[in-house]
Design a protein around this motif. Structure first.
Motif, PDB file in Angstrom:
ATOM      1  N   ASP A   1       7.888  77.093  39.750  1.00 35.89           N
ATOM      2  CA  ASP A   1       7.666  77.160  38.305  1.00 35.89           C
ATOM      3  C   ASP A   1       7.424  78.627  37.929  1.00 35.89           C
ATOM      4  OD1 ASP A   1       4.971  77.789  38.912  1.00 35.89           O
ATOM      5  OD2 ASP A   1       4.283  75.756  38.566  1.00 35.89           O
ATOM      6  N   MET A   2       7.294  78.902  36.655  1.00 35.86           N
ATOM      7  CA  MET A   2       7.181  80.285  36.178  1.00 35.86           C
ATOM      8  C   MET A   2       5.968  80.998  36.781  1.00 35.86           C
ATOM      9  SD  MET A   2       8.465  82.765  34.528  1.00 35.86           S
ATOM     10  CE  MET A   2       9.718  82.066  33.519  1.00 35.86           C
ATOM     11  N   GLU A   3       4.849  80.329  36.854  1.00 29.88           N
ATOM     12  CA  GLU A   3       3.642  80.938  37.415  1.00 29.88           C
ATOM     13  C   GLU A   3       3.868  81.351  38.873  1.00 29.88           C
ATOM     14  OE1 GLU A   3      -0.870  79.567  38.637  1.00 29.88           O
ATOM     15  OE2 GLU A   3       0.105  78.539  36.966  1.00 29.88           O
ATOM     16  N   LYS A   4       4.490  80.491  39.632  1.00 27.16           N
ATOM     17  CA  LYS A   4       4.756  80.786  41.049  1.00 27.16           C
ATOM     18  C   LYS A   4       5.850  81.845  41.196  1.00 27.16           C
ATOM     19  CE  LYS A   4       1.673  77.874  42.217  1.00 27.16           C
ATOM     20  NZ  LYS A   4       0.313  78.380  42.224  1.00 27.16           N
ATOM     21  N   LEU A   5       6.824  81.849  40.281  1.00 29.61           N
ATOM     22  CA  LEU A   5       7.868  82.861  40.305  1.00 29.61           C
ATOM     23  C   LEU A   5       7.261  84.245  40.091  1.00 29.61           C
ATOM     24  CD1 LEU A   5      10.902  83.488  40.476  1.00 29.61           C
ATOM     25  CD2 LEU A   5      10.999  83.167  38.004  1.00 29.61           C
ATOM     26  N   LEU A   6       6.342  84.343  39.159  1.00 30.10           N
ATOM     27  CA  LEU A   6       5.666  85.623  38.917  1.00 30.10           C
ATOM     28  C   LEU A   6       4.828  86.034  40.124  1.00 30.10           C
ATOM     29  CD1 LEU A   6       4.644  85.103  35.196  1.00 30.10           C
ATOM     30  CD2 LEU A   6       6.432  86.619  36.075  1.00 30.10           C
ATOM     31  N   ALA A   7       4.168  85.072  40.751  1.00 26.40           N
ATOM     32  CA  ALA A   7       3.388  85.365  41.950  1.00 26.40           C
ATOM     33  C   ALA A   7       4.303  85.818  43.090  1.00 26.40           C
ATOM     34  CB  ALA A   7       2.569  84.136  42.358  1.00 26.40           C
ATOM     35  N   LEU A   8       5.470  85.209  43.204  1.00 30.17           N
ATOM     36  CA  LEU A   8       6.452  85.631  44.209  1.00 30.17           C
ATOM     37  C   LEU A   8       6.882  87.079  43.969  1.00 30.17           C
ATOM     38  CD1 LEU A   8       8.828  82.556  44.543  1.00 30.17           C
ATOM     39  CD2 LEU A   8       7.603  83.660  46.413  1.00 30.17           C
ATOM     40  N   CYS A   9       7.171  87.403  42.728  1.00 30.48           N
ATOM     41  CA  CYS A   9       7.578  88.767  42.391  1.00 30.48           C
ATOM     42  C   CYS A   9       6.498  89.764  42.786  1.00 30.48           C
ATOM     43  CB  CYS A   9       7.868  88.891  40.897  1.00 30.48           C
ATOM     44  SG  CYS A   9       9.360  88.047  40.385  1.00 30.48           S
ATOM     45  N   SER A  10       5.280  89.416  42.521  1.00 36.14           N
ATOM     46  CA  SER A  10       4.166  90.295  42.874  1.00 36.14           C
ATOM     47  C   SER A  10       4.034  90.427  44.386  1.00 36.14           C
ATOM     48  CB  SER A  10       2.871  89.745  42.261  1.00 36.14           C
ATOM     49  OG  SER A  10       1.785  90.549  42.621  1.00 36.14           O
ATOM     50  N   ALA A  11       4.043  89.316  45.091  1.00 37.63           N
ATOM     51  CA  ALA A  11       3.872  89.324  46.549  1.00 37.63           C
ATOM     52  C   ALA A  11       5.016  90.053  47.248  1.00 37.63           C
ATOM     53  CB  ALA A  11       3.761  87.894  47.069  1.00 37.63           C
ATOM     54  N   LEU A  12       6.229  89.893  46.740  1.00 41.09           N
ATOM     55  CA  LEU A  12       7.399  90.486  47.382  1.00 41.09           C
ATOM     56  C   LEU A  12       7.776  91.844  46.778  1.00 41.09           C
ATOM     57  CD1 LEU A  12       9.555  87.239  47.661  1.00 41.09           C
ATOM     58  CD2 LEU A  12       8.282  88.386  49.499  1.00 41.09           C
ATOM     59  N   GLU A  13       7.013  92.251  45.746  1.00 46.70           N
ATOM     60  CA  GLU A  13       7.252  93.514  45.051  1.00 46.70           C
ATOM     61  C   GLU A  13       8.684  93.612  44.538  1.00 46.70           C
ATOM     62  OE1 GLU A  13       5.975  96.709  47.597  1.00 46.70           O
ATOM     63  OE2 GLU A  13       3.905  95.997  47.625  1.00 46.70           O
ATOM     64  N   LEU A  14       9.084  92.545  43.819  1.00 46.50           N
ATOM     65  CA  LEU A  14      10.435  92.475  43.272  1.00 46.50           C
ATOM     66  C   LEU A  14      10.392  92.325  41.763  1.00 46.50           C
ATOM     67  CD1 LEU A  14      12.165  90.044  45.775  1.00 46.50           C
ATOM     68  CD2 LEU A  14      12.455  92.512  45.629  1.00 46.50           C
ATOM     69  N   ASN A  15      11.425  92.796  41.112  1.00 44.26           N
ATOM     70  CA  ASN A  15      11.614  92.629  39.688  1.00 44.26           C
ATOM     71  C   ASN A  15      11.995  91.168  39.431  1.00 44.26           C
ATOM     72  OD1 ASN A  15      13.557  92.447  37.351  1.00 44.26           O
ATOM     73  ND2 ASN A  15      12.919  94.573  37.114  1.00 44.26           N
ATOM     74  N   ILE A  16      11.458  90.564  38.388  1.00 46.01           N
ATOM     75  CA  ILE A  16      11.734  89.149  38.105  1.00 46.01           C
ATOM     76  C   ILE A  16      13.214  88.909  37.818  1.00 46.01           C
ATOM     77  CG2 ILE A  16      11.196  89.246  35.638  1.00 46.01           C
ATOM     78  CD1 ILE A  16       9.897  86.418  36.067  1.00 46.01           C
ATOM     79  N   GLU A  17      13.888  89.849  37.169  1.00 45.08           N
ATOM     80  CA  GLU A  17      15.320  89.663  36.900  1.00 45.08           C
ATOM     81  C   GLU A  17      16.123  89.632  38.193  1.00 45.08           C
ATOM     82  OE1 GLU A  17      16.695  92.552  34.093  1.00 45.08           O
ATOM     83  OE2 GLU A  17      16.040  91.321  32.411  1.00 45.08           O
ATOM     84  N   TYR A  18      15.697  90.422  39.170  1.00 43.82           N
ATOM     85  CA  TYR A  18      16.400  90.398  40.450  1.00 43.82           C
ATOM     86  C   TYR A  18      16.132  89.083  41.173  1.00 43.82           C
ATOM     87  CZ  TYR A  18      17.698  91.003  45.236  1.00 43.82           C
ATOM     88  OH  TYR A  18      18.255  90.797  46.471  1.00 43.82           O
ATOM     89  N   LEU A  19      14.855  88.715  41.291  1.00 42.72           N
ATOM     90  CA  LEU A  19      14.538  87.504  42.047  1.00 42.72           C
ATOM     91  C   LEU A  19      15.121  86.257  41.402  1.00 42.72           C
ATOM     92  CD1 LEU A  19      13.156  86.398  44.539  1.00 42.72           C
ATOM     93  CD2 LEU A  19      11.064  86.188  43.226  1.00 42.72           C
TER      94      LEU A  19
END
Length: 89
Positions: free
Chosen positions: A43-61
């Protein structure tokens, strides 16, 4: 490359196990496994957490869009400095 492959490759590049990533994101290892196999999507909350943990831009992930490199702005000459120097001379 699709979403599941981007998560997998980013996790491996960081040297995280599925358990490590799950702990950082606040989910179970099974949830990470399902994301990586394409059985589920975060979900969106977990997607944002993934971006933070993996140090990735949300558009890329999320979309696979590689962020554009921003060029530094060219410095403008200080006109007031030139005028001040002319007054001194």
């Amino acid at each position: 490359m699709d979403f599941k492959e981007r998560i997998y490759q980013a996790r491996k590049a960081k040297g995280f196990s599925q358990e490590d990533l799950a702990e950082l994101v606040g989910v179970s290892r099974q949830a990470v496994s399902k994301w990586e196999t394409g059985e589920a999507m975060p979900d969106m909350e977990k997607l944002l957490a993934l971006c933070s943990a993996l140090e990735l831009n949300i558009e890329y992930l999320a979309l696979g869009k590689i962020p554009e490199q921003k060029q530094p702005a060219a410095k403008k000459p200080h006109l007031w400095l030139g005028a001040s120097l002319l007054e001194v001379v």
